[in-house]
Design an enzyme around this catalytic site. Structure first.
Site, short mmCIF file in Angstrom:
data_model
loop_
_atom_site.label_atom_id
_atom_site.label_comp_id
_atom_site.label_asym_id
_atom_site.label_seq_id
_atom_site.Cartn_x
_atom_site.Cartn_y
_atom_site.Cartn_z
N ASN A 162 0.87 -1.17 0.00
CA ASN A 162 0.00 0.00 0.00
C ASN A 162 0.91 1.22 0.00
O ASN A 162 1.43 1.61 1.04
CB ASN A 162 -0.90 -0.03 1.24
CG ASN A 162 -1.88 1.13 1.27
OD1 ASN A 162 -1.82 2.03 0.43
ND2 ASN A 162 -2.78 1.10 2.22
N ARG A 201 -2.53 -2.15 -3.45
CA ARG A 201 -3.75 -1.39 -3.24
C ARG A 201 -3.67 -0.16 -4.15
O ARG A 201 -2.71 0.60 -4.10
CB ARG A 201 -3.85 -0.95 -1.79
CG ARG A 201 -5.04 -0.06 -1.59
CD ARG A 201 -4.97 0.71 -0.31
NE ARG A 201 -6.18 1.48 -0.15
CZ ARG A 201 -6.21 2.67 0.43
NH1 ARG A 201 -5.13 3.19 0.91
NH2 ARG A 201 -7.36 3.31 0.55
N HIS A 209 -13.30 2.20 -0.08
CA HIS A 209 -13.29 1.11 0.92
C HIS A 209 -13.83 -0.19 0.33
O HIS A 209 -14.26 -1.07 1.07
CB HIS A 209 -14.17 1.44 2.16
CG HIS A 209 -13.66 2.56 3.01
ND1 HIS A 209 -14.50 3.46 3.60
CD2 HIS A 209 -12.40 2.89 3.38
CE1 HIS A 209 -13.78 4.33 4.30
NE2 HIS A 209 -12.50 4.00 4.19
N ARG A 251 -13.15 15.07 7.86
CA ARG A 251 -13.87 15.38 6.62
C ARG A 251 -15.34 15.68 6.92
O ARG A 251 -15.95 14.99 7.76
CB ARG A 251 -13.81 14.21 5.65
CG ARG A 251 -12.49 14.10 4.93
CD ARG A 251 -12.43 12.85 4.08
NE ARG A 251 -11.39 11.95 4.56
CZ ARG A 251 -11.30 10.66 4.24
NH1 ARG A 251 -12.17 10.11 3.43
NH2 ARG A 251 -10.33 9.93 4.73
N GLU A 306 -8.15 -5.87 4.87
CA GLU A 306 -7.99 -5.49 3.46
C GLU A 306 -6.78 -6.17 2.83
O GLU A 306 -6.82 -6.54 1.66
CB GLU A 306 -7.88 -3.96 3.36
CG GLU A 306 -9.21 -3.28 3.62
CD GLU A 306 -9.11 -1.80 3.96
OE1 GLU A 306 -8.91 -1.49 5.15
OE2 GLU A 306 -9.22 -0.98 3.06
#
Ligand code: ADP
Length: 401
Positions: free
Chosen positions: A7, A93, A183, A244, A387
């Site tokens: 990643n 990823r 996601h 956010r 993940e």
């Protein structure tokens, strides 16, 4: 089979070496401050092997970072494999696959070109992902297969009515402005686990997956396919998050920009970095801090958590309606896996739609478990996400095919 999962960010790179067949993790770690000085962390998961914790390793580029990962993994004393030959493939990823990728793909020169075309959709993330791929090619050679696994791909099954914005159609046609969702790797993984826990085929179940962490999104998964999700064209949409804003009235932008003489960059920076539960509470973006602050009497910290929980609850209602029912609700990621109080707040008072929590069973963290009452029509499941394992599983399936 051993898969290296990468990643890559602009100045950091997370890695795991794992066996997708039995889920065994051999080693994991982190390269930080790439392009600055370089800090290397290596955590072998094998008894007796030495951990390296943020040691100095020069990393002018991502290639030196990957080289450091290789050196550690195959190190005679503390490595976990004998040689690079024991690494069968690399799974990367990749944040944005646009409309070009609806599933994971073997990386070829053609795919690299298509990935470059996705850069405008994720200008902060995709270039780093591409750099990570090139660094692996440079260090491992062209013969080790590499696979791209996208955050967006799982959501490509959404119908147009869910992914379109009510803007002039040409912005979709010419500029690809639409909901993509993120996601996806996590939602896909927990949906698969949920079906297994229910003892049903994924094709036969309706699920609502709540990935609640620093970034949060909720996805409606009908028959194994994402049919709606709360993040949008960017990961700024949907729920309020750590920093956010999530969804808001676009008219607010004009109002604030005029009033304070802000340009769009300054405005978007506020929406991404200074809003969410941090902005409302004025305390922290971390839900643990908010819980503590609330206990000490800080009402704004309580309000921020309430707003977040309420947002998730509303999405659960909306997605149950969208699918015409729901068999199970899944909680995952940092908050979903750890915060019993938030899970309870979100999933209580939903008896009208067949959801009945078991407060005692809910008092757990970090393991696969049913947290609804035995007579709850809709099951509520806690499923730790993984993940990296999903990326490794996708990579293995593509390499074997
Ligand atoms: P990211 O999106 O960065 O991967 P994570 O999924 O790791 O985020 O989630 C991080 C969030 O999980 C943080 O806000 C953290 O406060 C929250 N979290 C972790 N443990 C707990 C806990 N015990 N109670 C409440 N929140 C928690």
């Amino acid at each position: 089979m051993n898969i290296l999962v990468i990643n890559a960010g602009s100045s950091s790179l997370k890695y795991q070496l794992l066996n997708p067949e039995n889920g065994e993790l051999l080693a994991k770690g982190l390269c930080e401050r790439i392009g600055i000085d370089g800090k290397f962390t290596y955590k072998p998961q094998v008894e007796g092997k030495k951990v390296l914790d943020a040691v100095d390793v020069a990393m002018p580029t991502h290639s030196e970072a990957i080289q450091a990962v290789m050196n550690a993994l195959i190190d005679a004393e503390n490595g976990v494999v004998g040689s690079m030959k024991e690494i069968d493939a690399v799974g990367h990823r990749v944040v944005h696959g646009g409309e070009a990728f609806n599933k994971s793909v073997l990386i070829t020169e053609e795919v690299m070109k298509a990935l470059e075309e996705c850069i405008p959709l994720a200008p902060l993330h995709n270039p780093a992902n591409l750099t990570g791929i090139n660094a692996c090619t440079a260090v491992m050679g062209k013969d080790v297969p590499q696979v791209a696994v996208f955050d967006t791909a799982f959501h490509q099954t959404m119908p147009a009515k869910a992914y379109m914005y009510a803007l002039p159609y040409e912005y979709y046609e010419n500029d690809k402005v639409r909901r993509y969702g993120f996601h996806g790797t996590s939602h896909k993984y927990v949906a698969g686990r949920a079906a297994a826990m229910l003892g049903k085929n994924i094709e036969d179940v309706k699920l609502i997956s709540c990935h609640l962490g620093n970034g949060s999104s909720v996805t409606a998964v009908d028959g194994g396919k994402s049919v709606d999700t709360s993040m949008g064209f960017t990961p700024l949409a949907g729920l309020p998050m750590g920093t956010r804003s999530g969804d808001l009235d676009a008219g607010i932008l004009e109002f604030l920009m005029n009033k304070y003489g802000m340009n769009i960059k300054e405005m978007v920076n506020i929406l991404n970095k200074k809003s969410g539960v941090q902005g409302v509470s004025g305390v922290s973006s971390d839900f643990r801090d908010l819980e503590n602050a609330f206990k000490e009497g800080n009402d704004r910290a309580g309000l921020a958590v309430d707003m977040f929980n309420y947002g998730v609850k509303k999405l659960i209602g909306a997605y149950a309606a969208a699918m015409g029912g729901v068999d199970a609700i899944i909680f995952t990621a940092g908050v979903g896996e750890n915060s019993a109080s938030q899970r309870l707040a979100i999933a209580s008072d939903l008896e009208f739609m067949g959801v009945k929590m078991d407060a005692e069973a809910n008092n757990v963290r970090g393991k696969e478990v049913v947290i609804s009452a035995a007579d709850s029509k809709v099951k509520v499941l806690l499923i730790p996400t993984n993940e990296e394992l999903m990326i490794a599983m996708d990579t293995a399936a593509i390499v074997k095919a």
